[in-house]
Enzyme design. Structure first.
Site, PDB file in Angstrom:
ATOM      1  N   GLU A   1       0.885  -1.163   0.000  1.00 49.69           N
ATOM      2  CA  GLU A   1       0.000   0.000   0.000  1.00 49.69           C
ATOM      3  C   GLU A   1       0.922   1.211   0.000  1.00 49.69           C
ATOM      4  O   GLU A   1       1.295   1.725   1.041  1.00 49.69           O
ATOM      5  CB  GLU A   1      -0.921  -0.018   1.220  1.00 49.69           C
ATOM      6  CG  GLU A   1      -2.132   0.897   1.062  1.00 49.69           C
ATOM      7  CD  GLU A   1      -1.834   2.335   1.439  1.00 49.69           C
ATOM      8  OE1 GLU A   1      -1.164   3.030   0.643  1.00 49.69           O
ATOM      9  OE2 GLU A   1      -2.275   2.751   2.514  1.00 49.69           O
TER      10      GLU A   1
ATOM     11  N   GLU B   1       4.922  11.282  -0.731  1.00 45.95           N
ATOM     12  CA  GLU B   1       5.710  10.367   0.097  1.00 45.95           C
ATOM     13  C   GLU B   1       6.563   9.431  -0.736  1.00 45.95           C
ATOM     14  O   GLU B   1       7.446   8.765  -0.207  1.00 45.95           O
ATOM     15  CB  GLU B   1       4.839   9.573   1.087  1.00 45.95           C
ATOM     16  CG  GLU B   1       4.223  10.449   2.163  1.00 45.95           C
ATOM     17  CD  GLU B   1       3.449   9.651   3.190  1.00 45.95           C
ATOM     18  OE1 GLU B   1       3.021   8.514   2.881  1.00 45.95           O
ATOM     19  OE2 GLU B   1       3.286  10.162   4.307  1.00 45.95           O
TER      20      GLU B   1
END
EC number: 2.1.1.319
Length: 340
Positions: A126, A135
């Site tokens: 994920e 990120e």
């Protein structure tokens, strides 16, 4: 050589900052409480039980280990759960609590330095952030794929798509109108605050908020697609695409919204969507506000292009370059950032 060492040191510090964020319970609570996300992964993994039965799986960025547990429930014989943050210790407890010590091995390490003794049949991760790429964990998944995934192995999810649409944000109008309403509340005229509030809200920072379908002013456009089976590190550093919209009706245009879908392979395809037309997720939608709201009418054309790329300061952060033209007018450009 000195410059290279400095850059490696800076990247190491940035990675430590990133992993430290995942050592707090709040972010894991938010993700696991997101039933669209967590059930999406559970369904996708369990629907792939034929592909995972008796095989080996690598879980990249395993967090609390819930996806690794799903993989064992789907029949995987062995799972390597790689997690760089301190929460890996809790992942080990989760594995033990569910009686899977003999099938799940938790490794406290970035995947780039993990020691995995064999090739794997599947990779699950994920990895998605706000606007898909915030990120910047996807490069770690690609690294793992290239190093450990067997030929013909599967990746969960296996594809990702990015969408953009013009929006009217009623929350912005409400926040701006508030300063005109203060006098009625307290007898003090603070309408002079409105321009300041406007500049603070409609700035260069990407916002994360939840939209409703009524906020979307045209059919969305898919501007980028990724096939995780073959995409390269270079490709994911710059996601670029063009768009053309025709507005539904008369409205104020505040900016553009970004969202994504990821698709899982299998006999029954599962798609996890962060669209404003679907159920709410913790990703919500990412908003790019223009400097000034613009009036549009039915069939007003909006054209342009967008590029998403890592920040020069911190590659885990995100920047966006937006070029756009409204109603055939002047082509404008705005730079955005998320993080530094």
């Amino acid at each position: 050589m000195a410059l290279l060492k400095k850059r490696k040191h800076e990247r190491s510090e940035q990675d430590q900052e990133y992993f430290q964020c995942y050592s707090d319970v709040s972010i894991h609570e938010e993700m696991i409480a997101d039933t669209v996300r967590t059930n999406g992964y559970k369904q996708a993994i369990l629907h792939n039980h034929c592909a995972l039965q008796g095989l080996t799986v690598l879980d990249v960025g395993a967090g609390t280990g819930i996806l690794s547990v799903f993989c064992v429930q789907a029949g995987a014989t062995r799972v390597y759960a790689v997690e760089a943050s301190a929460v890996s210790q809790l992942a080990s407890h989760v594995v033990t609590l569910n009686g899977m010590d003999n099938k799940v091995k938790v490794l406290n390490s970035p995947v780039e330095s993990a020691e995995i003794p064999e090739q794997v049949d599947a990779i699950v991760s994920e990895w998605m952030g706000y606007a898909l790429m915030y990120e910047s964990m996807l490069p770690s998944v690609i690294y793992a794929r290239d190093k450990w995934l067997k030929p013909g192995g599967i990746i969960l999810p296996s594809a990702a798509d990015l969408f953009i649409a013009p929006i009217n944000d009623r929350v912005v109008e409400s926040r701006l109108d508030f300063w005109n309403e203060v006098k009625g509340l307290y007898g003090v005229d603070m309408s002079c605050m409105r321009p300041f509030a406007h500049s603070c809200i409609m700035n260069k920072e990407m916002a994360v908020n939840l939209l409703s379908p009524e906020d979307v002013l045209s059919f969305p456009v898919r501007f980028a697609s990724l096939d995780l089976n073959v995409c390269t590190q270079e490709e994911v550093r710059n996601l670029h695409g063009s768009f053309q919209f025709s507005c539904f009706g008369s409205s104020l245009l505040h900016g553009f919204a970004l969202w994504f879908t990821v698709t899982f392979p299998g006999e029954k395809t599962v798609t996890l969507s962060t669209s404003p037309y679907g159920e709410e997720t913790h990703w919500k939608q990412t908003l790019l506000y223009l400097d000034e709201e613009i009036q549009v009418e039915q069939d007003t054309d909006i054209t342009g292009d967008i590029t998403l790329s890592p920040s020069d300061v911190n590659p885990r952060h995100l920047r966006a370059l937006l070029n756009y033209s409204i109603g055939g007018g002047l082509r404008r450009t705005k730079h955005f950032h998320m993080g530094t």
